[in-house]
Design a protein around this motif. Structure first.
Motif, PDB file in Angstrom:
ATOM      1  N   TYR A   3       0.845  -1.187   0.000  1.00  0.00           N
ATOM      2  CA  TYR A   3       0.000   0.000   0.000  1.00  0.00           C
ATOM      3  C   TYR A   3       0.885   1.242   0.000  1.00  0.00           C
ATOM      4  N   VAL A   4       0.531   2.225  -0.798  1.00  0.00           N
ATOM      5  CA  VAL A   4       1.218   3.516  -0.772  1.00  0.00           C
ATOM      6  C   VAL A   4       0.305   4.490  -0.051  1.00  0.00           C
ATOM      7  N   ASP A  72       1.135  -5.682   8.152  1.00  0.00           N
ATOM      8  CA  ASP A  72       2.214  -6.460   8.761  1.00  0.00           C
ATOM      9  C   ASP A  72       3.476  -5.645   8.989  1.00  0.00           C
ATOM     10  N   PHE A  73       3.742  -4.701   8.078  1.00  0.00           N
ATOM     11  CA  PHE A  73       5.001  -3.948   8.179  1.00  0.00           C
ATOM     12  C   PHE A  73       4.786  -2.565   7.593  1.00  0.00           C
ATOM     13  N   ALA A  74       5.037  -1.541   8.400  1.00  0.00           N
ATOM     14  CA  ALA A  74       4.855  -0.155   7.961  1.00  0.00           C
ATOM     15  C   ALA A  74       6.206   0.530   7.835  1.00  0.00           C
ATOM     16  N   ALA A 108       2.997  -1.236   4.127  1.00  0.00           N
ATOM     17  CA  ALA A 108       2.567   0.140   3.871  1.00  0.00           C
ATOM     18  C   ALA A 108       3.794   1.033   3.734  1.00  0.00           C
ATOM     19  N   LEU A 109       3.899   1.728   2.612  1.00  0.00           N
ATOM     20  CA  LEU A 109       4.934   2.743   2.427  1.00  0.00           C
ATOM     21  C   LEU A 109       4.284   4.086   2.720  1.00  0.00           C
ATOM     22  N   VAL A 128       9.939   0.760  10.539  1.00  0.00           N
ATOM     23  CA  VAL A 128      11.247   1.242  10.112  1.00  0.00           C
ATOM     24  C   VAL A 128      11.037   2.563   9.388  1.00  0.00           C
ATOM     25  N   VAL A 129      12.090   3.355   9.333  1.00  0.00           N
ATOM     26  CA  VAL A 129      12.020   4.654   8.662  1.00  0.00           C
ATOM     27  C   VAL A 129      13.073   4.685   7.550  1.00  0.00           C
ATOM     28  N   VAL A 130      12.677   5.170   6.384  1.00  0.00           N
ATOM     29  CA  VAL A 130      13.592   5.296   5.248  1.00  0.00           C
ATOM     30  C   VAL A 130      13.945   6.760   5.050  1.00  0.00           C
TER      31      VAL A 130
END
Length: 204
Positions: A3-4, A72-74, A108-109, A128-130
């Protein structure tokens, strides 16, 4: 599924640009969190990705979206490098993310507001943070530029190119190709002003 998520977008145009960038890299699930009014500019700027705008979903808060969809993962995004006192997560580069991300679950991005990005609370909701390395003179990227870099890094891990059979041409082979091009251009009566932009043989 990826998901964006665009948190509180301020302009319809950026929503359209983001949808267009998504389609470039095979993504189609757009989530808008408490967005601005969706005007015609969003559809205009999305070009051939209008179906992404038509099929988008809206939620009041990021937390609501994450909870309802059981993500599951953001992955949050920030323009501030890891280790800064006001970022509650250690930041990784888009390349690091692509190499380690398992997309078997729902991912989710999350992209923040055009002006202020994501709040500390919203970053804390992410796993996590990019952060994208940029020059100190202008470190903040437009959302669609940042998205394109992240999407590209994820996409290139899936797409393969048959480069193993490519061999570097020798100097003689390159020279022969240029001479052959010269002969072809002579036969085509190619304009001299354009020929100056092409590789030249060493015999000239």
């Amino acid at each position: 599924m990826i998901y964006v998520v665009f948190v509180e977008p301020e302009t319809s145009g950026n929503i359209g640009f983001l949808a267009r960038t998504m389609k470039n890299f095979g993504l189609n699930q757009l989530i808008l969190i408490n967005p601005c009014s969706l005007e015609n500019e969003a559809y205009y700027q999305s070009m051939h990705a209008r179906e992404i705008i038509y099929n988008h979903q809206e939620y009041s808060t990021l937390g609501e979206f994450l909870e309802i969809n059981r993500i599951d993962f953001a992955v949050g995004t920030t323009g501030t490098a890891g280790g800064s006192y006001n970022v509650p997560r250690i930041a990784v580069t888009p390349e690091n993310l692509a190499q380690s991300l398992n997309v078997e679950g729902d991912v989710a991005l999350v992209f923040g507001r055009e002006g202020d990005g994501l709040t500390n609370h919203e970053l804390e909701l992410c796993d996590v943070v990019v952060s994208i390395p940029t020059h100190d003179s202008y470190p903040i990227l437009n959302i669609t530029h940042a998205a394109a870099i992240i999407f590209y890094e994820l996409f290139k891990t899936e797409k393969e190119y048959p480069v193993e059979d490519l061999d570097e041409a020798s100097l003689e082979e390159k020279q022969g190709l240029i001479e052959y091009m010269d002969d072809v251009l002579d036969n085509l009566d190619y304009p001299p002003i354009k020929r100056r932009m092409l590789p030249q043989s060493s015999g000239e």
